[in-house]
Design a protein around this motif. Sequence first.
Motif, PDB file in Angstrom:
ATOM      1  N   ASN A   1       0.831  -1.205   0.000  1.00 14.81           N
ATOM      2  CA  ASN A   1       0.000   0.000   0.000  1.00 14.81           C
ATOM      3  C   ASN A   1       0.870   1.262   0.000  1.00 14.81           C
ATOM      4  O   ASN A   1       0.541   2.264  -0.671  1.00 14.81           O
ATOM      5  N   GLU A   2       1.972   1.226   0.742  1.00 16.65           N
ATOM      6  CA  GLU A   2       2.872   2.390   0.764  1.00 16.65           C
ATOM      7  C   GLU A   2       3.501   2.611  -0.609  1.00 16.65           C
ATOM      8  O   GLU A   2       3.634   3.769  -1.059  1.00 16.65           O
ATOM      9  N   GLU A   3       3.888   1.522  -1.262  1.00 20.44           N
ATOM     10  CA  GLU A   3       4.455   1.657  -2.601  1.00 20.44           C
ATOM     11  C   GLU A   3       3.407   2.169  -3.587  1.00 20.44           C
ATOM     12  O   GLU A   3       3.700   3.040  -4.435  1.00 20.44           O
ATOM     13  N   ALA A   4       2.186   1.654  -3.483  1.00 15.37           N
ATOM     14  CA  ALA A   4       1.114   2.149  -4.350  1.00 15.37           C
ATOM     15  C   ALA A   4       0.837   3.626  -4.074  1.00 15.37           C
ATOM     16  O   ALA A   4       0.566   4.401  -5.013  1.00 15.37           O
ATOM     17  N   ASN A   5       0.921   4.034  -2.845  1.00 10.67           N
ATOM     18  CA  ASN A   5       0.688   5.442  -2.501  1.00 10.67           C
ATOM     19  C   ASN A   5       1.765   6.335  -3.126  1.00 10.67           C
ATOM     20  O   ASN A   5       1.464   7.420  -3.638  1.00 10.67           O
ATOM     21  N   ARG A   6       3.018   5.886  -3.122  1.00 11.35           N
ATOM     22  CA  ARG A   6       4.083   6.676  -3.746  1.00 11.35           C
ATOM     23  C   ARG A   6       3.865   6.792  -5.254  1.00 11.35           C
ATOM     24  O   ARG A   6       4.089   7.867  -5.850  1.00 11.35           O
ATOM     25  N   GLN A   7       3.433   5.698  -5.883  1.00 10.16           N
ATOM     26  CA  GLN A   7       3.194   5.744  -7.325  1.00 10.16           C
ATOM     27  C   GLN A   7       2.046   6.696  -7.658  1.00 10.16           C
ATOM     28  O   GLN A   7       2.120   7.470  -8.634  1.00 10.16           O
ATOM     29  N   ILE A   8       1.007   6.673  -6.887  1.00  7.54           N
ATOM     30  CA  ILE A   8      -0.125   7.571  -7.135  1.00  7.54           C
ATOM     31  C   ILE A   8       0.288   9.014  -6.904  1.00  7.54           C
ATOM     32  O   ILE A   8      -0.134   9.933  -7.655  1.00  7.54           O
ATOM     33  N   GLU A   9       1.120   9.277  -5.902  1.00  5.37           N
ATOM     34  CA  GLU A   9       1.594  10.644  -5.659  1.00  5.37           C
ATOM     35  C   GLU A   9       2.391  11.155  -6.845  1.00  5.37           C
ATOM     36  O   GLU A   9       2.270  12.324  -7.243  1.00  5.37           O
ATOM     37  N   ARG A  10       3.247  10.303  -7.431  1.00  3.39           N
ATOM     38  CA  ARG A  10       4.013  10.699  -8.616  1.00  3.39           C
ATOM     39  C   ARG A  10       3.086  10.989  -9.790  1.00  3.39           C
ATOM     40  O   ARG A  10       3.287  11.944 -10.544  1.00  3.39           O
TER      41      ARG A  10
ATOM     42  N   CYS B   1      -0.274  17.495 -12.462  1.00  2.36           N
ATOM     43  CA  CYS B   1      -0.230  18.926 -12.123  1.00  2.36           C
ATOM     44  C   CYS B   1       0.795  19.655 -12.979  1.00  2.36           C
ATOM     45  O   CYS B   1       0.550  20.752 -13.491  1.00  2.36           O
ATOM     46  N   VAL B   2       1.998  19.046 -13.161  1.00  4.00           N
ATOM     47  CA  VAL B   2       3.045  19.674 -13.965  1.00  4.00           C
ATOM     48  C   VAL B   2       2.613  19.761 -15.423  1.00  4.00           C
ATOM     49  O   VAL B   2       2.854  20.759 -16.114  1.00  4.00           O
ATOM     50  N   ALA B   3       1.948  18.714 -15.907  1.00  2.00           N
ATOM     51  CA  ALA B   3       1.498  18.711 -17.298  1.00  2.00           C
ATOM     52  C   ALA B   3       0.478  19.805 -17.538  1.00  2.00           C
ATOM     53  O   ALA B   3       0.445  20.439 -18.596  1.00  2.00           O
ATOM     54  N   ILE B   4      -0.365  20.059 -16.567  1.00  2.00           N
ATOM     55  CA  ILE B   4      -1.375  21.090 -16.729  1.00  2.00           C
ATOM     56  C   ILE B   4      -0.739  22.476 -16.742  1.00  2.00           C
ATOM     57  O   ILE B   4      -1.088  23.354 -17.531  1.00  2.00           O
ATOM     58  N   ILE B   5       0.270  22.699 -15.873  1.00  3.13           N
ATOM     59  CA  ILE B   5       0.855  24.033 -15.732  1.00  3.13           C
ATOM     60  C   ILE B   5       1.872  24.311 -16.840  1.00  3.13           C
ATOM     61  O   ILE B   5       1.866  25.359 -17.470  1.00  3.13           O
ATOM     62  N   TYR B   6       2.768  23.340 -17.106  1.00  5.16           N
ATOM     63  CA  TYR B   6       3.868  23.586 -18.030  1.00  5.16           C
ATOM     64  C   TYR B   6       3.705  22.843 -19.362  1.00  5.16           C
ATOM     65  O   TYR B   6       4.598  22.873 -20.201  1.00  5.16           O
ATOM     66  N   SER B   7       2.587  22.195 -19.548  1.00 12.98           N
ATOM     67  CA  SER B   7       2.318  21.450 -20.781  1.00 12.98           C
ATOM     68  C   SER B   7       3.386  20.388 -21.050  1.00 12.98           C
ATOM     69  O   SER B   7       3.843  20.192 -22.180  1.00 12.98           O
ATOM     70  N   CYS B   8       3.852  19.786 -20.017  1.00 16.10           N
ATOM     71  CA  CYS B   8       4.795  18.682 -20.152  1.00 16.10           C
ATOM     72  C   CYS B   8       4.487  17.653 -19.066  1.00 16.10           C
ATOM     73  O   CYS B   8       3.739  17.936 -18.133  1.00 16.10           O
ATOM     74  N   CYS B   9       5.100  16.502 -19.214  1.00 18.04           N
ATOM     75  CA  CYS B   9       4.836  15.410 -18.267  1.00 18.04           C
ATOM     76  C   CYS B   9       6.151  14.935 -17.663  1.00 18.04           C
ATOM     77  O   CYS B   9       7.149  14.783 -18.370  1.00 18.04           O
ATOM     78  N   CYS B  10       6.154  14.748 -16.401  1.00 13.61           N
ATOM     79  CA  CYS B  10       7.359  14.278 -15.716  1.00 13.61           C
ATOM     80  C   CYS B  10       7.223  12.826 -15.273  1.00 13.61           C
ATOM     81  O   CYS B  10       7.938  12.382 -14.382  1.00 13.61           O
ATOM     82  N   CYS B  11       6.293  12.111 -15.873  1.00  8.92           N
ATOM     83  CA  CYS B  11       6.092  10.714 -15.473  1.00  8.92           C
ATOM     84  C   CYS B  11       7.305   9.857 -15.799  1.00  8.92           C
ATOM     85  O   CYS B  11       7.491   8.788 -15.217  1.00  8.92           O
ATOM     86  N   CYS B  12       8.108  10.334 -16.791  1.00  8.06           N
ATOM     87  CA  CYS B  12       9.275   9.546 -17.160  1.00  8.06           C
ATOM     88  C   CYS B  12      10.500   9.889 -16.323  1.00  8.06           C
ATOM     89  O   CYS B  12      11.604   9.430 -16.612  1.00  8.06           O
ATOM     90  N   CYS B  13      10.313  10.763 -15.342  1.00 10.38           N
ATOM     91  CA  CYS B  13      11.428  11.111 -14.470  1.00 10.38           C
ATOM     92  C   CYS B  13      11.898   9.870 -13.723  1.00 10.38           C
ATOM     93  O   CYS B  13      11.139   8.941 -13.484  1.00 10.38           O
ATOM     94  N   GLU B  14      13.151   9.909 -13.357  1.00 14.08           N
ATOM     95  CA  GLU B  14      13.711   8.762 -12.655  1.00 14.08           C
ATOM     96  C   GLU B  14      12.999   8.543 -11.325  1.00 14.08           C
ATOM     97  O   GLU B  14      12.789   9.497 -10.566  1.00 14.08           O
ATOM     98  N   LYS B  15      12.684   7.317 -11.087  1.00 14.05           N
ATOM     99  CA  LYS B  15      11.952   6.972  -9.866  1.00 14.05           C
ATOM    100  C   LYS B  15      12.875   7.079  -8.654  1.00 14.05           C
ATOM    101  O   LYS B  15      13.979   6.528  -8.656  1.00 14.05           O
ATOM    102  N   PRO B  16      12.473   7.833  -7.657  1.00 13.46           N
ATOM    103  CA  PRO B  16      13.326   7.955  -6.477  1.00 13.46           C
ATOM    104  C   PRO B  16      13.440   6.621  -5.750  1.00 13.46           C
ATOM    105  O   PRO B  16      12.519   5.818  -5.733  1.00 13.46           O
TER     106      PRO B  16
END
Length: 275
Positions: free
Chosen positions: A126-135, A141-156
């Motif tokens: 559940n904690e791992e799923a929560n981190r994925q949903i937060e990302r 939010c970033v896609a809406i503001i800057y018209s880009c997506c950060c989903c491909c960012c490196e996973k912490p």
Amino acid sequence: LAPARFVPESRTQHHAWARRSEQASGAWNWRSCCHGGGNQVETKLFCVSPTHFQPYGQWDDDQIQPMTTKDKIHKKRGEIEDTQDNTVDMLDEAIDTGARTNAQLAKQGEQLRNARQDLDEIKENNEEANRQIERMELCCCVAIIYSCCCCCCEKPVVKTSKPKDYTDYKGREERIKARSEREKKAQEVQKAKRALDAVKQNDNLDDEARHDAVVDASLDVMNGQLGILADLAKDQKKELDSQRADVLDPMQKDIGDRRREIKNLDRRGKKLLNG
């Protein structure tokens, strides 16, 4: 078949008689007949053949003797010894049942502790799923503001805690120790049983001395059996208290927390899918 007879303990005047009876069947039948004067009545069984109806022996006073005091004492002693033998057998069955029950309780405790460990794994998932949903929420939010997506960012990299081991090692050691002590007591009971058998087979004792020795030996056996039963009951209570305090009560809280976590994750996931 030999006819049976119930002899009363009173000197009732009876009559010796025999009569023939016509019988159409060739089988032997049992009949009862009551004789006696006043309030004293005796019941005897007769064996009825196809050709005659003959009472067992004669009902004369010289053949019907009341039980003497010695006979009554001998009978009562036999009843006491039979009762003690039955009690010993019942205690043996109770010990076997108690030992099986304690073994099942120990197995149940291990299963419950494994279930609690599974709940911890669910918590980590559940904690791992929560981190994925937060990302995913951050990406939206970033896609809406800057018209880009950060989903491909490196996973912490997130350090996960090692699952807790709920194995009851202390309880295992205590059960092994208790089992060893019960085995020693069981050996003492077997020794007492052998002594009881030796007393029963001793022909050098008179009835009174033999009865007293048998009663004492039977009490020694039962005393040892009751000690084993007391230990089984004590171990059973200890195991139940341990399961309640270490497993059942915490599991109730963990199950409630996991349900709330899953419900919250499901709500957030549906919100992301629906945009």
